[in-house]
Design a protein around this motif. Sequence first.
Motif, PDB file in Angstrom:
ATOM      1  N   TRP A   1      -2.618   1.384  -7.510  1.00 56.01           N
ATOM      2  CA  TRP A   1      -3.532   2.434  -7.031  1.00 56.01           C
ATOM      3  C   TRP A   1      -2.736   3.639  -6.569  1.00 56.01           C
ATOM      4  O   TRP A   1      -3.076   4.780  -6.875  1.00 56.01           O
ATOM      5  CB  TRP A   1      -4.366   1.943  -5.854  1.00 56.01           C
ATOM      6  CG  TRP A   1      -5.383   0.897  -6.143  1.00 56.01           C
ATOM      7  CD1 TRP A   1      -5.877   0.511  -7.353  1.00 56.01           C
ATOM      8  CD2 TRP A   1      -6.042   0.083  -5.170  1.00 56.01           C
ATOM      9  NE1 TRP A   1      -6.799  -0.483  -7.188  1.00 56.01           N
ATOM     10  CE2 TRP A   1      -6.927  -0.764  -5.873  1.00 56.01           C
ATOM     11  CE3 TRP A   1      -5.973  -0.004  -3.784  1.00 56.01           C
ATOM     12  CZ2 TRP A   1      -7.735  -1.691  -5.221  1.00 56.01           C
ATOM     13  CZ3 TRP A   1      -6.772  -0.930  -3.135  1.00 56.01           C
ATOM     14  CH2 TRP A   1      -7.650  -1.765  -3.852  1.00 56.01           C
ATOM     15  N   GLN A   2      -1.669   3.379  -5.815  1.00 58.25           N
ATOM     16  CA  GLN A   2      -0.845   4.461  -5.280  1.00 58.25           C
ATOM     17  C   GLN A   2      -0.245   5.282  -6.419  1.00 58.25           C
ATOM     18  O   GLN A   2      -0.270   6.515  -6.389  1.00 58.25           O
ATOM     19  CB  GLN A   2       0.254   3.874  -4.394  1.00 58.25           C
ATOM     20  CG  GLN A   2       1.136   4.923  -3.775  1.00 58.25           C
ATOM     21  CD  GLN A   2       2.329   4.323  -3.065  1.00 58.25           C
ATOM     22  OE1 GLN A   2       2.727   3.192  -3.332  1.00 58.25           O
ATOM     23  NE2 GLN A   2       2.917   5.101  -2.182  1.00 58.25           N
ATOM     24  N   ALA A   3       0.277   4.610  -7.422  1.00 60.31           N
ATOM     25  CA  ALA A   3       0.887   5.312  -8.568  1.00 60.31           C
ATOM     26  C   ALA A   3      -0.136   6.156  -9.316  1.00 60.31           C
ATOM     27  O   ALA A   3       0.188   7.217  -9.848  1.00 60.31           O
ATOM     28  CB  ALA A   3       1.534   4.299  -9.510  1.00 60.31           C
ATOM     29  N   ARG A   4      -1.387   5.687  -9.371  1.00 60.13           N
ATOM     30  CA  ARG A   4      -2.436   6.425 -10.081  1.00 60.13           C
ATOM     31  C   ARG A   4      -3.164   7.418  -9.170  1.00 60.13           C
ATOM     32  O   ARG A   4      -4.045   8.142  -9.620  1.00 60.13           O
ATOM     33  CB  ARG A   4      -3.447   5.443 -10.673  1.00 60.13           C
ATOM     34  CG  ARG A   4      -2.813   4.570 -11.749  1.00 60.13           C
ATOM     35  CD  ARG A   4      -3.782   3.638 -12.395  1.00 60.13           C
ATOM     36  NE  ARG A   4      -4.551   2.901 -11.398  1.00 60.13           N
ATOM     37  CZ  ARG A   4      -5.517   2.045 -11.671  1.00 60.13           C
ATOM     38  NH1 ARG A   4      -5.860   1.814 -12.909  1.00 60.13           N
ATOM     39  NH2 ARG A   4      -6.146   1.408 -10.718  1.00 60.13           N
ATOM     40  N   GLY A   5      -2.805   7.443  -7.885  1.00 57.11           N
ATOM     41  CA  GLY A   5      -3.404   8.389  -6.946  1.00 57.11           C
ATOM     42  C   GLY A   5      -4.829   8.057  -6.554  1.00 57.11           C
ATOM     43  O   GLY A   5      -5.592   8.949  -6.193  1.00 57.11           O
ATOM     44  N   ILE A   6      -5.203   6.765  -6.605  1.00 56.98           N
ATOM     45  CA  ILE A   6      -6.583   6.421  -6.265  1.00 56.98           C
ATOM     46  C   ILE A   6      -6.707   5.576  -5.008  1.00 56.98           C
ATOM     47  O   ILE A   6      -7.799   5.318  -4.548  1.00 56.98           O
ATOM     48  CB  ILE A   6      -7.294   5.695  -7.436  1.00 56.98           C
ATOM     49  CG1 ILE A   6      -6.578   4.405  -7.800  1.00 56.98           C
ATOM     50  CG2 ILE A   6      -7.431   6.602  -8.630  1.00 56.98           C
ATOM     51  CD1 ILE A   6      -7.327   3.551  -8.808  1.00 56.98           C
ATOM     52  N   GLY A   7      -5.606   5.157  -4.442  1.00 59.81           N
ATOM     53  CA  GLY A   7      -5.655   4.354  -3.221  1.00 59.81           C
ATOM     54  C   GLY A   7      -5.446   5.231  -2.003  1.00 59.81           C
ATOM     55  O   GLY A   7      -5.314   6.453  -2.114  1.00 59.81           O
ATOM     56  N   PRO A   8      -5.410   4.621  -0.839  1.00 57.43           N
ATOM     57  CA  PRO A   8      -5.091   5.404   0.360  1.00 57.43           C
ATOM     58  C   PRO A   8      -3.657   5.924   0.259  1.00 57.43           C
ATOM     59  O   PRO A   8      -2.823   5.361  -0.455  1.00 57.43           O
ATOM     60  CB  PRO A   8      -5.241   4.396   1.504  1.00 57.43           C
ATOM     61  CG  PRO A   8      -5.138   3.059   0.887  1.00 57.43           C
ATOM     62  CD  PRO A   8      -5.599   3.203  -0.529  1.00 57.43           C
ATOM     63  N   ARG A   9      -3.389   7.003   0.957  1.00 57.62           N
ATOM     64  CA  ARG A   9      -2.038   7.566   0.941  1.00 57.62           C
ATOM     65  C   ARG A   9      -1.122   6.735   1.826  1.00 57.62           C
ATOM     66  O   ARG A   9      -1.536   6.261   2.881  1.00 57.62           O
ATOM     67  CB  ARG A   9      -2.067   9.013   1.424  1.00 57.62           C
ATOM     68  CG  ARG A   9      -2.797   9.921   0.450  1.00 57.62           C
ATOM     69  CD  ARG A   9      -2.913  11.307   0.992  1.00 57.62           C
ATOM     70  NE  ARG A   9      -3.823  11.246   2.155  1.00 57.62           N
ATOM     71  CZ  ARG A   9      -4.318  12.283   2.782  1.00 57.62           C
ATOM     72  NH1 ARG A   9      -3.991  13.495   2.403  1.00 57.62           N
ATOM     73  NH2 ARG A   9      -5.143  12.149   3.804  1.00 57.62           N
ATOM     74  N   PHE A  10       0.109   6.578   1.382  1.00 54.09           N
ATOM     75  CA  PHE A  10       1.142   5.879   2.143  1.00 54.09           C
ATOM     76  C   PHE A  10       2.331   6.806   2.299  1.00 54.09           C
ATOM     77  O   PHE A  10       2.569   7.662   1.443  1.00 54.09           O
ATOM     78  CB  PHE A  10       1.586   4.598   1.412  1.00 54.09           C
ATOM     79  CG  PHE A  10       0.598   3.479   1.503  1.00 54.09           C
ATOM     80  CD1 PHE A  10       0.678   2.542   2.522  1.00 54.09           C
ATOM     81  CD2 PHE A  10      -0.417   3.364   0.572  1.00 54.09           C
ATOM     82  CE1 PHE A  10      -0.241   1.507   2.607  1.00 54.09           C
ATOM     83  CE2 PHE A  10      -1.342   2.335   0.641  1.00 54.09           C
ATOM     84  CZ  PHE A  10      -1.250   1.399   1.670  1.00 54.09           C
ATOM     85  N   TRP A  11       3.087   6.615   3.389  1.00 55.45           N
ATOM     86  CA  TRP A  11       4.265   7.426   3.670  1.00 55.45           C
ATOM     87  C   TRP A  11       5.417   6.531   4.062  1.00 55.45           C
ATOM     88  O   TRP A  11       5.224   5.414   4.525  1.00 55.45           O
ATOM     89  CB  TRP A  11       3.992   8.402   4.822  1.00 55.45           C
ATOM     90  CG  TRP A  11       2.878   9.346   4.553  1.00 55.45           C
ATOM     91  CD1 TRP A  11       2.969  10.563   3.935  1.00 55.45           C
ATOM     92  CD2 TRP A  11       1.496   9.178   4.868  1.00 55.45           C
ATOM     93  NE1 TRP A  11       1.723  11.145   3.848  1.00 55.45           N
ATOM     94  CE2 TRP A  11       0.797  10.318   4.426  1.00 55.45           C
ATOM     95  CE3 TRP A  11       0.762   8.179   5.487  1.00 55.45           C
ATOM     96  CZ2 TRP A  11      -0.569  10.490   4.577  1.00 55.45           C
ATOM     97  CZ3 TRP A  11      -0.606   8.337   5.638  1.00 55.45           C
ATOM     98  CH2 TRP A  11      -1.244   9.487   5.190  1.00 55.45           C
ATOM     99  N   ARG A  12       6.630   7.068   3.903  1.00 56.53           N
ATOM    100  CA  ARG A  12       7.847   6.415   4.403  1.00 56.53           C
ATOM    101  C   ARG A  12       8.322   7.232   5.600  1.00 56.53           C
ATOM    102  O   ARG A  12       8.291   8.464   5.570  1.00 56.53           O
ATOM    103  CB  ARG A  12       8.937   6.414   3.338  1.00 56.53           C
ATOM    104  CG  ARG A  12       8.599   5.603   2.124  1.00 56.53           C
ATOM    105  CD  ARG A  12       9.776   5.596   1.135  1.00 56.53           C
ATOM    106  NE  ARG A  12       9.360   5.195  -0.187  1.00 56.53           N
ATOM    107  CZ  ARG A  12       9.092   3.958  -0.569  1.00 56.53           C
ATOM    108  NH1 ARG A  12       9.200   2.985   0.293  1.00 56.53           N
ATOM    109  NH2 ARG A  12       8.715   3.690  -1.795  1.00 56.53           N
TER     110      ARG A  12
END
Length: 82
Positions: free
Chosen positions: A35-46
């Motif tokens: 999802w993250q790679a496709r931009g459809i999940g919640p945003r995550f940060w480091r």
Amino acid sequence: MQPIDIPADWNGSALLTIEEFCSLARTPQGTVRSWQARGIGPRFWRFNGTGRLYTTVDEVRRWVAPRSAAIDLRDGELGGRR
């Protein structure tokens, strides 16, 4: 499909690791990363150059809101057909 239940008393700025989010969402980490790679999940940060991914409770609430509404609509439509 069960909606993700986020307790109302959780602090919106609290951080969740990707592992904690996966547990809350009952979703495998590979799916969430997809999802993250496709931009459809919640945003995550480091943070601080660590490899671990974090999100906030508010970000999860933002992401869940339209999905919960869609589940409610589908449930209502199914209820009318039975």
